[in-house]
Design a protein around this motif. Sequence first.
Motif, PDB file in Angstrom:
ATOM      1  N   GLY A  83      25.055  35.989  35.915  1.00  0.00           N
ATOM      2  CA  GLY A  83      24.625  34.721  35.332  1.00  0.00           C
ATOM      3  C   GLY A  83      23.122  34.565  35.372  1.00  0.00           C
ATOM      4  O   GLY A  83      22.490  34.168  34.375  1.00  0.00           O
ATOM      5  N   ARG A  84      22.524  34.883  36.522  1.00  0.00           N
ATOM      6  CA  ARG A  84      21.073  34.768  36.639  1.00  0.00           C
ATOM      7  C   ARG A  84      20.355  35.827  35.796  1.00  0.00           C
ATOM      8  O   ARG A  84      19.305  35.576  35.234  1.00  0.00           O
ATOM      9  N   ASN A  85      20.945  37.029  35.728  1.00  0.00           N
ATOM     10  CA  ASN A  85      20.380  38.053  34.853  1.00  0.00           C
ATOM     11  C   ASN A  85      20.362  37.585  33.401  1.00  0.00           C
ATOM     12  O   ASN A  85      19.373  37.762  32.686  1.00  0.00           O
ATOM     13  N   ALA A  86      21.466  37.004  32.969  1.00  0.00           N
ATOM     14  CA  ALA A  86      21.573  36.545  31.584  1.00  0.00           C
ATOM     15  C   ALA A  86      20.536  35.460  31.296  1.00  0.00           C
ATOM     16  O   ALA A  86      19.895  35.454  30.239  1.00  0.00           O
ATOM     17  N   ARG A  87      20.376  34.550  32.237  1.00  0.00           N
ATOM     18  CA  ARG A  87      19.396  33.475  32.055  1.00  0.00           C
ATOM     19  C   ARG A  87      17.988  34.042  31.946  1.00  0.00           C
ATOM     20  O   ARG A  87      17.197  33.616  31.102  1.00  0.00           O
ATOM     21  N   SER A  88      17.656  35.024  32.793  1.00  0.00           N
ATOM     22  CA  SER A  88      16.337  35.636  32.779  1.00  0.00           C
ATOM     23  C   SER A  88      16.101  36.408  31.481  1.00  0.00           C
ATOM     24  O   SER A  88      15.033  36.304  30.860  1.00  0.00           O
ATOM     25  N   LEU A  89      17.093  37.192  31.052  1.00  0.00           N
ATOM     26  CA  LEU A  89      16.952  37.971  29.824  1.00  0.00           C
ATOM     27  C   LEU A  89      16.807  37.067  28.607  1.00  0.00           C
ATOM     28  O   LEU A  89      16.009  37.328  27.712  1.00  0.00           O
ATOM     29  N   ARG A  90      17.613  35.998  28.577  1.00  0.00           N
ATOM     30  CA  ARG A  90      17.535  35.081  27.439  1.00  0.00           C
ATOM     31  C   ARG A  90      16.143  34.458  27.344  1.00  0.00           C
ATOM     32  O   ARG A  90      15.569  34.343  26.249  1.00  0.00           O
ATOM     33  N   ARG A  91      15.591  34.060  28.482  1.00  0.00           N
ATOM     34  CA  ARG A  91      14.255  33.460  28.494  1.00  0.00           C
ATOM     35  C   ARG A  91      13.218  34.466  27.985  1.00  0.00           C
ATOM     36  O   ARG A  91      12.347  34.117  27.187  1.00  0.00           O
ATOM     37  N   THR A  92      13.323  35.728  28.416  1.00  0.00           N
ATOM     38  CA  THR A  92      12.390  36.764  27.975  1.00  0.00           C
ATOM     39  C   THR A  92      12.489  36.996  26.475  1.00  0.00           C
ATOM     40  O   THR A  92      11.472  37.090  25.778  1.00  0.00           O
ATOM     41  N   ILE A  93      13.716  37.082  25.957  1.00  0.00           N
ATOM     42  CA  ILE A  93      13.915  37.320  24.530  1.00  0.00           C
ATOM     43  C   ILE A  93      13.338  36.173  23.708  1.00  0.00           C
ATOM     44  O   ILE A  93      12.671  36.388  22.689  1.00  0.00           O
ATOM     45  N   GLY A 148      20.383  51.750  22.144  1.00  0.00           N
ATOM     46  CA  GLY A 148      21.567  51.065  22.646  1.00  0.00           C
ATOM     47  C   GLY A 148      21.495  49.556  22.653  1.00  0.00           C
ATOM     48  O   GLY A 148      22.104  48.917  23.516  1.00  0.00           O
ATOM     49  N   MET A 149      20.785  48.969  21.688  1.00  0.00           N
ATOM     50  CA  MET A 149      20.702  47.518  21.654  1.00  0.00           C
ATOM     51  C   MET A 149      20.630  47.033  20.214  1.00  0.00           C
ATOM     52  O   MET A 149      20.365  47.812  19.291  1.00  0.00           O
ATOM     53  N   ALA A 150      20.868  45.751  20.012  1.00  0.00           N
ATOM     54  CA  ALA A 150      20.683  45.116  18.707  1.00  0.00           C
ATOM     55  C   ALA A 150      19.272  44.548  18.648  1.00  0.00           C
ATOM     56  O   ALA A 150      18.785  43.976  19.636  1.00  0.00           O
ATOM     57  N   ALA A 151      18.602  44.711  17.513  1.00  0.00           N
ATOM     58  CA  ALA A 151      17.270  44.121  17.331  1.00  0.00           C
ATOM     59  C   ALA A 151      17.357  42.614  17.562  1.00  0.00           C
ATOM     60  O   ALA A 151      18.260  41.960  17.042  1.00  0.00           O
ATOM     61  N   ASP A 152      16.399  42.067  18.331  1.00  0.00           N
ATOM     62  CA  ASP A 152      16.579  40.667  18.754  1.00  0.00           C
ATOM     63  C   ASP A 152      15.348  39.780  18.587  1.00  0.00           C
ATOM     64  O   ASP A 152      15.305  38.669  19.095  1.00  0.00           O
ATOM     65  N   VAL A 153      14.323  40.264  17.850  1.00  0.00           N
ATOM     66  CA  VAL A 153      13.161  39.394  17.668  1.00  0.00           C
ATOM     67  C   VAL A 153      12.825  39.151  16.195  1.00  0.00           C
ATOM     68  O   VAL A 153      11.669  38.890  15.849  1.00  0.00           O
ATOM     69  N   GLY A 154      13.831  39.242  15.320  1.00  0.00           N
ATOM     70  CA  GLY A 154      13.614  38.768  13.954  1.00  0.00           C
ATOM     71  C   GLY A 154      14.084  39.659  12.823  1.00  0.00           C
ATOM     72  O   GLY A 154      14.355  39.173  11.727  1.00  0.00           O
ATOM     73  N   THR A 155      14.203  40.964  13.043  1.00  0.00           N
ATOM     74  CA  THR A 155      14.591  41.862  11.951  1.00  0.00           C
ATOM     75  C   THR A 155      15.916  41.453  11.315  1.00  0.00           C
ATOM     76  O   THR A 155      16.021  41.352  10.079  1.00  0.00           O
ATOM     77  N   LEU A 156      16.940  41.244  12.118  1.00  0.00           N
ATOM     78  CA  LEU A 156      18.279  40.970  11.588  1.00  0.00           C
ATOM     79  C   LEU A 156      18.365  39.594  10.940  1.00  0.00           C
ATOM     80  O   LEU A 156      19.275  39.342  10.141  1.00  0.00           O
ATOM     81  N   GLN A 157      17.422  38.719  11.259  1.00  0.00           N
ATOM     82  CA  GLN A 157      17.405  37.374  10.682  1.00  0.00           C
ATOM     83  C   GLN A 157      16.538  37.307   9.420  1.00  0.00           C
ATOM     84  O   GLN A 157      16.881  36.615   8.462  1.00  0.00           O
TER      85      GLN A 157
END
Length: 270
Positions: A83-93, A148-157
């Motif tokens: 849970g804390r990992n997810a919160r930290s990663l989401r904030r970074t993204i 091994g990840m999905a692009a997450d800073v704008g390409t797919l949008q």
Amino acid sequence: MPDYKAFRVELADKIAHVQINRPEKINAMNADFWREIIEVFREIEDNDAVRVVVLSGAGKHFSSGIDLMMLASVGAKLGPDAGRNARSLRRTILELQASFNAVDNCSKPVIAAIQGYCLGGAIDLVSACDMRYSTVDAQFSIKEIDIGMAADVGTLQRLPRIIGDGMMRELAYTGRTVDGEEAQRLGLVNRTYADQDALLEGVFEIARQIAAKSPIAVQGTKEMIRYMRDHRVDDGLEYIATWNASMLQSADLRVAMTAHMSKQKPEFAD
């Protein structure tokens, strides 16, 4: 303009040249890059002398994308609690997304000049620009799938609105490389040039044409185009009617019409 670690910024003839300046690292996007790009575009937004932005990369390549050392450092901060990992990663993204939102939200047109590698996060960056131009041998790839990840800073949008949904999916799922000529056929770039010198010469000529226009008209046009990405036609028509109820009172309209009738070149205030 202030001095930056990851960028070189120069202003001339009402054009801000923003250059990613880590050629020895293939212009990889390190922590300085992600922080400073917000500062760069805040300065540009606040400077009425800037009417258009050219975004380029120093050296042989535009950018190889996110610095893998930075990516590794993000992973190293994770602990045992999901849970804390997810919160930290989401904030970074979200913080990284804000860096490219600063480019997209800039009220002045932003033109990308691309040579060599334009990989991973660099695709996210140029997708946030108004127009893209490249050398014929430029190499574009949505590389996130290969790490091994999905692009997450704008390409797919943003990219589906530039090259269409089907081709975006092909490139995102395969990670294959597209050269400048194919990029032009797809509509990813507007035009290709033989080499980097010709690229910059061509892009700055386009920038000068834009800079010579009414800044009120140019920025109003950009705002309307951006607005229509997420709204219906009737919403857009209502918005432009309200917008121009104010903006048509600008002196720029009179200056432009007078110049047109007298066959003179108009000069607009900042």
